[in-house]
Scaffold this motif. Structure first.
Motif, short mmCIF file in Angstrom:
data_model
loop_
_atom_site.label_atom_id
_atom_site.label_comp_id
_atom_site.label_asym_id
_atom_site.label_seq_id
_atom_site.Cartn_x
_atom_site.Cartn_y
_atom_site.Cartn_z
N SER A 49 -26.24 5.99 -8.36
CA SER A 49 -26.28 4.82 -9.22
C SER A 49 -27.24 3.76 -8.70
CB SER A 49 -24.87 4.22 -9.28
OG SER A 49 -24.84 2.96 -9.89
N ASP A 50 -27.55 2.81 -9.59
CA ASP A 50 -28.36 1.68 -9.13
C ASP A 50 -27.51 0.64 -8.39
OD1 ASP A 50 -27.21 0.12 -11.16
OD2 ASP A 50 -29.09 -0.32 -12.16
N ASP A 51 -26.24 0.97 -8.13
CA ASP A 51 -25.45 0.14 -7.22
C ASP A 51 -25.69 0.57 -5.76
OD1 ASP A 51 -23.89 2.44 -6.87
OD2 ASP A 51 -22.11 1.61 -7.84
N LYS A 52 -26.66 1.50 -5.57
CA LYS A 52 -27.12 1.97 -4.25
C LYS A 52 -26.16 2.93 -3.57
CE LYS A 52 -29.27 -2.55 -3.75
NZ LYS A 52 -29.27 -3.80 -3.01
N THR A 53 -25.19 3.46 -4.31
CA THR A 53 -24.21 4.37 -3.72
C THR A 53 -24.25 5.74 -4.39
OG1 THR A 53 -22.37 3.85 -5.23
CG2 THR A 53 -22.63 2.43 -3.27
N ILE A 54 -23.64 6.68 -3.67
CA ILE A 54 -23.35 8.01 -4.19
C ILE A 54 -21.84 8.13 -4.13
CG2 ILE A 54 -23.62 10.50 -3.81
CD1 ILE A 54 -26.18 9.54 -2.09
N LYS A 55 -21.26 8.62 -5.21
CA LYS A 55 -19.81 8.81 -5.21
C LYS A 55 -19.49 10.29 -5.40
CE LYS A 55 -18.64 4.13 -6.65
NZ LYS A 55 -18.03 3.69 -5.41
N LYS A 56 -18.46 10.73 -4.67
CA LYS A 56 -17.97 12.10 -4.76
C LYS A 56 -16.64 12.06 -5.50
CE LYS A 56 -16.68 16.02 -1.79
NZ LYS A 56 -16.57 16.48 -0.38
N TRP A 57 -16.57 12.80 -6.60
CA TRP A 57 -15.39 12.81 -7.46
C TRP A 57 -14.79 14.21 -7.50
CZ3 TRP A 57 -14.70 7.98 -9.65
CH2 TRP A 57 -15.82 7.15 -9.72
N ASN A 58 -13.47 14.29 -7.66
CA ASN A 58 -12.81 15.57 -7.87
C ASN A 58 -13.23 16.10 -9.23
OD1 ASN A 58 -10.54 17.29 -9.01
ND2 ASN A 58 -9.97 17.18 -6.85
N LEU A 59 -13.73 17.33 -9.26
CA LEU A 59 -14.26 17.91 -10.47
C LEU A 59 -13.22 18.05 -11.58
CD1 LEU A 59 -17.03 19.01 -11.34
CD2 LEU A 59 -16.34 21.24 -10.50
N LYS A 60 -11.97 18.32 -11.20
CA LYS A 60 -10.92 18.55 -12.20
C LYS A 60 -10.22 17.26 -12.62
CE LYS A 60 -10.07 23.30 -11.11
NZ LYS A 60 -9.15 24.38 -11.02
N THR A 61 -9.86 16.43 -11.63
CA THR A 61 -9.04 15.25 -11.94
C THR A 61 -9.87 13.99 -12.21
OG1 THR A 61 -8.85 14.54 -9.64
CG2 THR A 61 -7.21 16.14 -10.46
N GLY A 62 -11.10 13.96 -11.67
CA GLY A 62 -11.92 12.76 -11.79
C GLY A 62 -11.60 11.70 -10.74
N ASP A 63 -10.69 12.01 -9.81
CA ASP A 63 -10.34 11.05 -8.76
C ASP A 63 -11.51 10.86 -7.80
OD1 ASP A 63 -7.79 10.83 -9.82
OD2 ASP A 63 -6.92 12.29 -8.43
N LEU A 64 -11.72 9.63 -7.38
CA LEU A 64 -12.75 9.32 -6.40
C LEU A 64 -12.34 9.86 -5.05
CD1 LEU A 64 -15.44 7.88 -5.72
CD2 LEU A 64 -14.09 5.83 -5.28
N MET A 65 -13.21 10.65 -4.43
CA MET A 65 -12.91 11.25 -3.13
C MET A 65 -13.60 10.49 -1.99
SD MET A 65 -13.40 15.18 -4.43
CE MET A 65 -12.94 16.05 -2.95
N LYS A 66 -14.80 9.97 -2.24
CA LYS A 66 -15.55 9.29 -1.19
C LYS A 66 -16.72 8.55 -1.80
CE LYS A 66 -15.91 10.97 3.04
NZ LYS A 66 -15.43 9.93 3.88
N THR A 67 -17.11 7.45 -1.15
CA THR A 67 -18.33 6.71 -1.50
C THR A 67 -19.29 6.80 -0.32
OG1 THR A 67 -17.13 5.19 -2.96
CG2 THR A 67 -19.28 4.47 -2.16
#
Length: 131
Positions: A49-67
């Motif tokens: 994103s242009d918020d300068k981060t990469i986010k890792k999401w659970n593919l099935k649930t959509g839960d955020l796993m890590k930034t």
């Protein structure tokens, strides 16, 4: 499934391509989502994103796993090497960063571009990344 990222900062998962039914909307970036990459091995989708981060999401649930934080400008592109266990990100800060696919730890920063890094491609056979 098809995933899309938008200038509204949301990620959408489209399940049924025949009907166009939307399965899930995931929000977590504070600005535009420019790039997405999936990793079936990790059961994850990554967003930049242009918020300068990469986010890792659970593919099935959509839960955020890590930034993942480390870029000083927009994240434009992502590429995954399951063979190397790494995700690579390219940014407006003119760098490419290599992150551990499982832990999200920053492994190295590659410098050499004189302008924004807009796209990446990996050749597993050559063991190379192109930008």
């Amino acid at each position: 499934a098809i995933f899309s990222g938008s200038l509204d900062g949301a990620i959408k998962k489209w399940w049924d391509l025949k009907t166009g039914d939307l399965m899930k909307t995931v929000e977590g970036h504070s600005h535009d989502v420019y790039t997405l990459a999936t990793c079936d091995k990790e059961g994850a989708i990554f967003s930049g994103s242009d918020d300068k981060t990469i986010k890792k999401w659970n593919l099935k649930t959509g839960d955020l796993m890590k930034t993942l934080e480390g870029h000083s400008d927009y994240v434009n592109t992502l590429a995954i090497s399951e063979k190397e266990g790494a995700i690579f990100s390219g940014s407006d800060d003119k760098t490419i960063k290599e992150w551990n696919l499982k832990t999200g730890d920053l492994m190295k920063t590659l410098e050499g571009h004189s302008d924004y890094v807009n796209t990446l491609a990996i050749s597993e056979k050559e063991g190379a990344i192109f930008s």
